[in-house]
Design a protein around this motif. Structure first.
Motif, short mmCIF file in Angstrom:
data_model
loop_
_atom_site.label_atom_id
_atom_site.label_comp_id
_atom_site.label_asym_id
_atom_site.label_seq_id
_atom_site.Cartn_x
_atom_site.Cartn_y
_atom_site.Cartn_z
N HIS A 155 -5.44 -5.54 6.19
CA HIS A 155 -3.90 -5.38 5.51
C HIS A 155 -3.79 -4.77 4.70
CE1 HIS A 155 -6.96 -7.64 2.79
NE2 HIS A 155 -5.98 -7.75 1.65
N ILE A 156 -2.95 -4.52 3.71
CA ILE A 156 -2.35 -3.72 2.49
C ILE A 156 -2.34 -4.41 1.58
CG2 ILE A 156 -0.74 -2.36 1.44
CD1 ILE A 156 -0.29 -0.88 4.89
N ALA A 157 -2.32 -4.54 -0.02
CA ALA A 157 -1.66 -4.90 -1.02
C ALA A 157 -0.69 -3.76 -1.41
CB ALA A 157 -3.31 -5.52 -1.64
N ASP A 158 0.24 -4.45 -2.24
CA ASP A 158 0.27 -3.40 -3.64
C ASP A 158 0.08 -3.56 -4.46
OD1 ASP A 158 1.78 -5.59 -4.07
OD2 ASP A 158 3.72 -5.27 -2.91
N SER A 159 0.47 -2.77 -5.68
CA SER A 159 -0.06 -3.68 -7.23
C SER A 159 0.69 -4.69 -8.05
CB SER A 159 0.83 -1.85 -8.06
OG SER A 159 2.00 -1.52 -8.29
N ALA A 160 2.09 -5.04 -7.07
CA ALA A 160 2.52 -5.80 -7.18
C ALA A 160 2.20 -7.35 -6.87
CB ALA A 160 3.79 -6.09 -7.00
N GLY A 161 0.61 -7.21 -5.91
CA GLY A 161 -0.07 -8.31 -5.96
C GLY A 161 0.23 -9.01 -3.75
N ARG A 162 1.86 -7.89 -3.39
CA ARG A 162 1.67 -8.80 -2.27
C ARG A 162 0.56 -8.59 -1.50
NH1 ARG A 162 7.87 -6.58 -2.83
NH2 ARG A 162 6.83 -5.19 -3.66
N ARG A 163 0.65 -9.07 0.06
CA ARG A 163 -0.27 -8.62 1.12
C ARG A 163 0.71 -9.03 1.93
NH1 ARG A 163 -5.56 -11.49 2.05
NH2 ARG A 163 -6.22 -10.96 4.18
N PHE A 164 0.08 -7.18 2.99
CA PHE A 164 0.92 -7.18 4.20
C PHE A 164 -0.03 -6.95 5.32
CE2 PHE A 164 3.76 -5.26 0.49
CZ PHE A 164 4.48 -6.28 0.93
N VAL A 165 0.02 -7.87 6.29
CA VAL A 165 -0.77 -7.69 7.65
C VAL A 165 -0.14 -7.06 8.35
CG1 VAL A 165 -1.66 -10.27 7.05
CG2 VAL A 165 -0.04 -10.04 8.63
N VAL A 166 -0.69 -6.20 9.70
CA VAL A 166 -0.17 -5.34 10.16
C VAL A 166 1.32 -5.70 10.64
CG1 VAL A 166 -0.48 -4.15 12.51
CG2 VAL A 166 -2.47 -4.75 11.02
N LEU A 167 1.42 -7.10 10.73
CA LEU A 167 2.86 -7.01 11.77
C LEU A 167 3.99 -7.63 11.14
CD1 LEU A 167 2.01 -10.74 13.39
CD2 LEU A 167 2.60 -8.50 14.64
N ASP A 168 3.76 -7.35 8.79
CA ASP A 168 4.54 -7.08 7.88
C ASP A 168 4.29 -5.54 7.43
OD1 ASP A 168 4.23 -9.79 7.77
OD2 ASP A 168 3.03 -9.88 6.72
N PHE A 169 4.18 -3.93 8.67
CA PHE A 169 4.01 -3.43 7.78
C PHE A 169 5.26 -2.24 8.06
CE2 PHE A 169 -0.64 -2.27 9.06
CZ PHE A 169 -1.37 -3.32 7.97
N ASP A 170 6.05 -2.92 8.88
CA ASP A 170 7.36 -2.12 9.60
C ASP A 170 8.16 -2.87 8.04
OD1 ASP A 170 7.41 -0.94 11.80
OD2 ASP A 170 7.64 -3.09 12.78
#
Length: 74
Positions: free
Chosen positions: A39-54
């Motif tokens: 998963h990817i986390a941005d500096s604002a604290g949002r978390r993106f899983v594989v389905l959210d990459f787009d």
């Protein structure tokens, strides 16, 4: 903005940092293709899983500029 790619596999965990969403998504997709859970986390604290990459890429894209052309008759 910075992006942290969190990945785990077989009891191992790694975190790598990227400064662009495109680079973060590329790295995360590579790790996922190698069998890592990511998963990817941005500096604002949002978390993106594989389905959210787009969606992450869409959020980072600049707003498109729409041009309006008017044809005037003589």
């Amino acid at each position: 903005m910075t992006f942290a790619i969190h990945a785990c596999k077989d009891g191992q965990s790694v975190v790598t940092m990227r400064i662009s969403p495109e680079a973060a998504v590329d790295k995360a997709r590579l790790l996922e293709s190698l069998g890592w859970q990511v998963h990817i986390a941005d500096s604002a604290g949002r978390r993106f899983v594989v389905l959210d990459f787009d969606r992450l890429l869409d959020l980072s894209a600049p707003a498109s500029v729409h041009q309006h052309t008017e044809i005037l008759s003589p």
